[in-house]
Structure formats: structure tokens, C-alpha cells
Design an enzyme around this catalytic site. Structure first.
Site, PDB file in Angstrom:
ATOM      1  N   HIS A  44       0.817  -1.209   0.000  1.00  8.45           N
ATOM      2  CA  HIS A  44       0.000   0.000   0.000  1.00  8.45           C
ATOM      3  C   HIS A  44       0.856   1.265   0.000  1.00  8.45           C
ATOM      4  O   HIS A  44       0.365   2.356   0.262  1.00  8.45           O
ATOM      5  CB  HIS A  44      -0.952  -0.018   1.196  1.00  8.45           C
ATOM      6  CG  HIS A  44      -1.992  -1.081   1.072  1.00  8.45           C
ATOM      7  ND1 HIS A  44      -1.737  -2.399   1.381  1.00  8.45           N
ATOM      8  CD2 HIS A  44      -3.271  -1.047   0.639  1.00  8.45           C
ATOM      9  CE1 HIS A  44      -2.828  -3.122   1.162  1.00  8.45           C
ATOM     10  NE2 HIS A  44      -3.763  -2.325   0.712  1.00  8.45           N
ATOM     11  N   ILE A 168       3.747  -0.142  20.335  1.00  9.15           N
ATOM     12  CA  ILE A 168       2.346  -0.115  19.918  1.00  9.15           C
ATOM     13  C   ILE A 168       1.931  -1.491  19.414  1.00  9.15           C
ATOM     14  O   ILE A 168       2.663  -2.150  18.671  1.00  9.15           O
ATOM     15  CB  ILE A 168       2.139   0.949  18.825  1.00  9.15           C
ATOM     16  CG1 ILE A 168       2.273   2.356  19.438  1.00  9.15           C
ATOM     17  CG2 ILE A 168       0.774   0.792  18.141  1.00  9.15           C
ATOM     18  CD1 ILE A 168       2.347   3.468  18.419  1.00  9.15           C
ATOM     19  N   THR A 169       0.775  -1.944  19.848  1.00 11.86           N
ATOM     20  CA  THR A 169       0.190  -3.199  19.375  1.00 11.86           C
ATOM     21  C   THR A 169      -0.916  -2.849  18.391  1.00 11.86           C
ATOM     22  O   THR A 169      -1.805  -2.059  18.710  1.00 11.86           O
ATOM     23  CB  THR A 169      -0.375  -4.013  20.544  1.00 11.86           C
ATOM     24  OG1 THR A 169       0.672  -4.266  21.497  1.00 11.86           O
ATOM     25  CG2 THR A 169      -0.960  -5.337  20.070  1.00 11.86           C
ATOM     26  N   VAL A 171      -3.451  -4.410  15.046  1.00 10.89           N
ATOM     27  CA  VAL A 171      -3.954  -5.316  14.020  1.00 10.89           C
ATOM     28  C   VAL A 171      -4.378  -4.466  12.828  1.00 10.89           C
ATOM     29  O   VAL A 171      -5.113  -3.496  12.977  1.00 10.89           O
ATOM     30  CB  VAL A 171      -5.149  -6.139  14.543  1.00 10.89           C
ATOM     31  CG1 VAL A 171      -5.836  -6.879  13.401  1.00 10.89           C
ATOM     32  CG2 VAL A 171      -4.700  -7.117  15.613  1.00 10.89           C
ATOM     33  N   ASP A 172      -3.891  -4.803  11.658  1.00  6.10           N
ATOM     34  CA  ASP A 172      -4.264  -4.127  10.409  1.00  6.10           C
ATOM     35  C   ASP A 172      -4.549  -5.238   9.416  1.00  6.10           C
ATOM     36  O   ASP A 172      -3.635  -5.838   8.871  1.00  6.10           O
ATOM     37  CB  ASP A 172      -3.120  -3.232   9.935  1.00  6.10           C
ATOM     38  CG  ASP A 172      -3.397  -2.556   8.597  1.00  6.10           C
ATOM     39  OD1 ASP A 172      -4.475  -2.777   8.021  1.00  6.10           O
ATOM     40  OD2 ASP A 172      -2.516  -1.800   8.128  1.00  6.10           O
ATOM     41  N   SER A 174      -7.254  -6.997   6.318  1.00  6.27           N
ATOM     42  CA  SER A 174      -8.428  -7.052   5.456  1.00  6.27           C
ATOM     43  C   SER A 174      -9.275  -8.244   5.887  1.00  6.27           C
ATOM     44  O   SER A 174      -8.823  -9.109   6.634  1.00  6.27           O
ATOM     45  CB  SER A 174      -8.013  -7.183   3.990  1.00  6.27           C
ATOM     46  OG  SER A 174      -7.478  -8.466   3.736  1.00  6.27           O
ATOM     47  N   LYS A 225     -16.672 -16.540   8.674  1.00  6.35           N
ATOM     48  CA  LYS A 225     -16.576 -15.488   9.687  1.00  6.35           C
ATOM     49  C   LYS A 225     -16.083 -14.177   9.073  1.00  6.35           C
ATOM     50  O   LYS A 225     -16.629 -13.103   9.348  1.00  6.35           O
ATOM     51  CB  LYS A 225     -15.656 -15.935  10.826  1.00  6.35           C
ATOM     52  CG  LYS A 225     -16.198 -17.131  11.594  1.00  6.35           C
ATOM     53  CD  LYS A 225     -15.276 -17.550  12.725  1.00  6.35           C
ATOM     54  CE  LYS A 225     -15.837 -18.762  13.458  1.00  6.35           C
ATOM     55  NZ  LYS A 225     -14.965 -19.184  14.577  1.00  6.35           N
ATOM     56  N   GLY A 304       1.847  -6.016  15.109  1.00  5.27           N
ATOM     57  CA  GLY A 304       2.357  -4.661  14.954  1.00  5.27           C
ATOM     58  C   GLY A 304       3.727  -4.427  15.545  1.00  5.27           C
ATOM     59  O   GLY A 304       4.375  -3.419  15.244  1.00  5.27           O
ATOM     60  N   HIS A 305       4.207  -5.346  16.373  1.00  5.62           N
ATOM     61  CA  HIS A 305       5.487  -5.127  17.040  1.00  5.62           C
ATOM     62  C   HIS A 305       6.668  -5.226  16.079  1.00  5.62           C
ATOM     63  O   HIS A 305       7.767  -4.772  16.414  1.00  5.62           O
ATOM     64  CB  HIS A 305       5.664  -6.117  18.196  1.00  5.62           C
ATOM     65  CG  HIS A 305       4.819  -5.801  19.385  1.00  5.62           C
ATOM     66  ND1 HIS A 305       5.109  -6.250  20.655  1.00  5.62           N
ATOM     67  CD2 HIS A 305       3.673  -5.075  19.509  1.00  5.62           C
ATOM     68  CE1 HIS A 305       4.185  -5.819  21.504  1.00  5.62           C
ATOM     69  NE2 HIS A 305       3.300  -5.116  20.827  1.00  5.62           N
TER      70      HIS A 305
END
EC number: 1.1.1.130
Length: 332
Positions: A44, A168-169, A171-172, A174, A225, A304-305
């Protein structure tokens, strides 16, 4: 090949200025594309830039447009992006959500008529760096079949949740097993996907990214899900922004533009003191990372770490760019 941050930003800036984008807008946009790439999110960042320019040239993106506030309800605001540049608009909307949260404890900005925001994680990280919980998501054009279908009728609708821990933790993700950008990254590297990412033309699960890119039979995260979560995220973004749904974007627009997005910031320090917050977060992280490993050679990771390490590597050793992608940018 390797490039420096300055070389990469300069290449983006040159292309943007050649399209008569205002200097300050071009500089800010080039900065965001370069920062995304420097953080290791090629899908991205640099890889997405030629597609961004294509949409700019086609008139899908209106570079001098200014987002307008439509409705204000205390902690909730509704904005119209006016199809302005996606990453700059998203940054502004998360800034506004943070301002609202500083007043109300929580701030929510619902945005309609927006363009692709590029790396969604940038905006969650933006909030977490300032000590806020950041949550955001976007809908998209229909690029994924709902569970049980062959035809694309839902979006990948990425969701970001960022926590102001140290580090910072975040989740990114799709709502598909892999974004189309990550399919491209793996295809360019000549790699199979580590796990099944979609279906082949015969309806069999496959790890071949090129096959999935062509037939668009991408696999929802968690099967049914992820399909279900994609649908409800689209519904919420559409209703709160009074904007376009995946169905409307797909059926009424010539490309992916005019999407709907949500930005939420929560000032956690209004609810818990800083020392207690840090201690609780550290206990959560320690409890997870001290679990017995399934494989001694594979570390237990927290989401994210890895970005701090990736950023340090890019700054020390240069930013790795695929030769074919760099050639495309030079030709723009």
C-alpha cells in the site's frame, strides 16, 4: 534494488507535481507514500502508487478537493471527503476523531465519498502514538465472493485496531486471508502464499497468488466469519456516513472511489491512570510471549510489534524496491 527515503519521496513528489498537484499537497502525499513503504508495507506504499496515479489521471481523485463536515453530534461527526486524496483525508479524519476524544473521551468520524486510504494502519498508529486507542475501517469495491459464492459481492473492508502499548500493538487486516496488495507482493517475489489464500479456477483451495489475482476468488479470513464481518462493517460504515455501500460503489462507479470509512479514537487515560494502564498491558504481552513455543525457531509475535524493526532496517540499509515497480514509477 535499494533506495533512500529521500530518493523514494522525491520520485513520488516529481510524479505528483507533473500532474499539477499543489506543492504542499504533493509533499504531504509523497511523504505518506514513502513512510508507508519505509515501514515495510510495500503493498500500500510504492507498489500501490502507479494505481493511485492511474485513478488521479482518470479523474477519480480530485486533488484540490477539501473535505466538508456535514453533521456534528457531540462525539460523532459526519464528513464528506469530496473525493479528495485518500491518505491525506484519512489522516485529517483521525486527527479530528482524536480532537473529539480529547473533549468527550471518545470520538467517531464517519466519512463518505472518500478515496482509497492506502495503508489503513497509518491512522490507527497515528492515534496510538498520541496515547489513544485507534479503530478504523473502510469499505471497498466488491473484490471478494461472500462465503458460498463464486462471484465478488463483498469488499475486503480492512479493519485496524491500535493500542497505545510499548511498543504499539496493532492489528491491520483485510477481511480476506490476504489483501490484493499482498498477493502482488508475493507474486513479484515468486513466492507461494504461506497458507491457502483463495480458490483456483476449479474451485480448489490454492496458495498461488497469481491465480487468485486473476480470478478474484480470494478467500475470506476465517471462511464464513470473515465474510460475515465484511458485511457488517460495510453496513455500519454506510449507515453512519450516509455514504455508499459496497453494492453502490460497485454498481454505480466506474472504479473504486466514493467509499465509506469510519475513524474512532478513545482516550483511555480518561478511564485508567497511566501506571495501571502500562502495567496491565505489559502483563497481557508477557503472558502471551512466555507461552511454550510450538517451534523453538519461531518466536511468538504480537501484532504490529515488527514495524519498529522493519523501520530501523529500512533506515539503516535502505528501502528495498522491486525493479519492475521502480521502472513503472520512473515512467510515470
Amino acid at each position: 534494488m535499494k533506495v533512500t527515503f529521500e530518493e523514494l519521496k522525491g520520485a513520488f513528489y516529481r510524479v505528483l507535481r507533473s500532474r499539477n498537484i499543489a506543492e504542499d499537497t504533493a509533499d504531504a502525499c509523497a511523504e505518506m507514500f514513502a513512510r508507508t513503504t519505509e515501514s515495510g508495507v510495500y503493498s500500500h506504499g510504492v507498489n500501490r502508487f502507479p494505481r493511485f496515479i492511474q485513478q488521479l489521471d482518470n479523474g477519480d481523485i480530485i486533488p484540490d478537493a477539501k473535505p466538508q463536515r456535514v453533521t456534528s453530534l457531540g462525539a460523532i461527526e459526519q464528513w464528506d471527503a469530496q473525493r479528495a486524496i485518500g491518505n491525506l483525508t484519512a489522516k485529517k479524519m483521525m486527527d479530528r476523531a482524536i480532537e473529539l476524544a480529547s473533549d468527550h473521551g471518545i470520538g467517531l468520524v464517519a466519512l463518505r465519498n472518500a478515496n482509497h486510504w492506502m495503508r489503513g494502519g497509518s491512522y490507527g498508529w497515528q492515534a496510538a502514538e498520541k496515547g489513544y486507542i485507534g479503530i478504523c475501517w473502510t469499505n471497498s469495491i466488491a473484490v471478494m465472493p461472500p462465503w458460498g459464492a463464486k462471484e465478488c459481492r463483498i469488499g475486503t473492508n480492512p479493519l485496524i485496531v491500535a493500542i497505545p502499548s510499548t511498543p504499539i500493538t496493532m492489528v491491520d487486516m483485510s477481511m480476506s486471508m490476504f489483501s490484493y496488495g499482498m498477493l502482488e507482493v508475493n507474486r513479484l517475489a515468486g513466492r507461494e502464499l504461506p497458507v491457502d489464500g483463495g480458490f483456483d479456477d476449479n474451485g480448489q483451495l490454492t496458495k498461488e497468488p497469481g491465480v487468485i489475482e486473476k480470478n478474484h476468488r480470494i478467500l475470506p479470513m476465517g471462511y464464513w466469519k470473515g465474510s460475515g464481518l465484511s458485511i457488517v462493517l460495510d453496513m455500519i460504515a454506510t449507515l453512519l456516513s450516509n455514504g455508499s455501500s459496497v453494492a453502490e460503489v460497485t454498481q454505480e462507479n466506474s472504479d473504486e472511489y466514493g467509499v465509506s470509512q469510519i475513524f474512532i479514537a478513545i482516550e483511555v487515560d480518561k478511564l485508567i491512570d497511566g501506571a495501571t494502564r502500562d502495567a496491565k498491558l505489559q502483563r497481557i504481552m508477557d503472558f502471551i510471549t512466555t507461552a511454550e513455543r510450538a517451534d523453538d525457531n519461531v518466536a511468538i509475535r504480537l501484532p504490529g510489534h515488527e514495524f519498529t524493526k522493519l523501520l530501523d532496517d529500512s533506515r539503516c540499509n535502505g528501502i528495498t524496491i522491486d525493479d519492475s515497480v521502480w521502472a513503472k514509477i520512473q515512467a510515470l
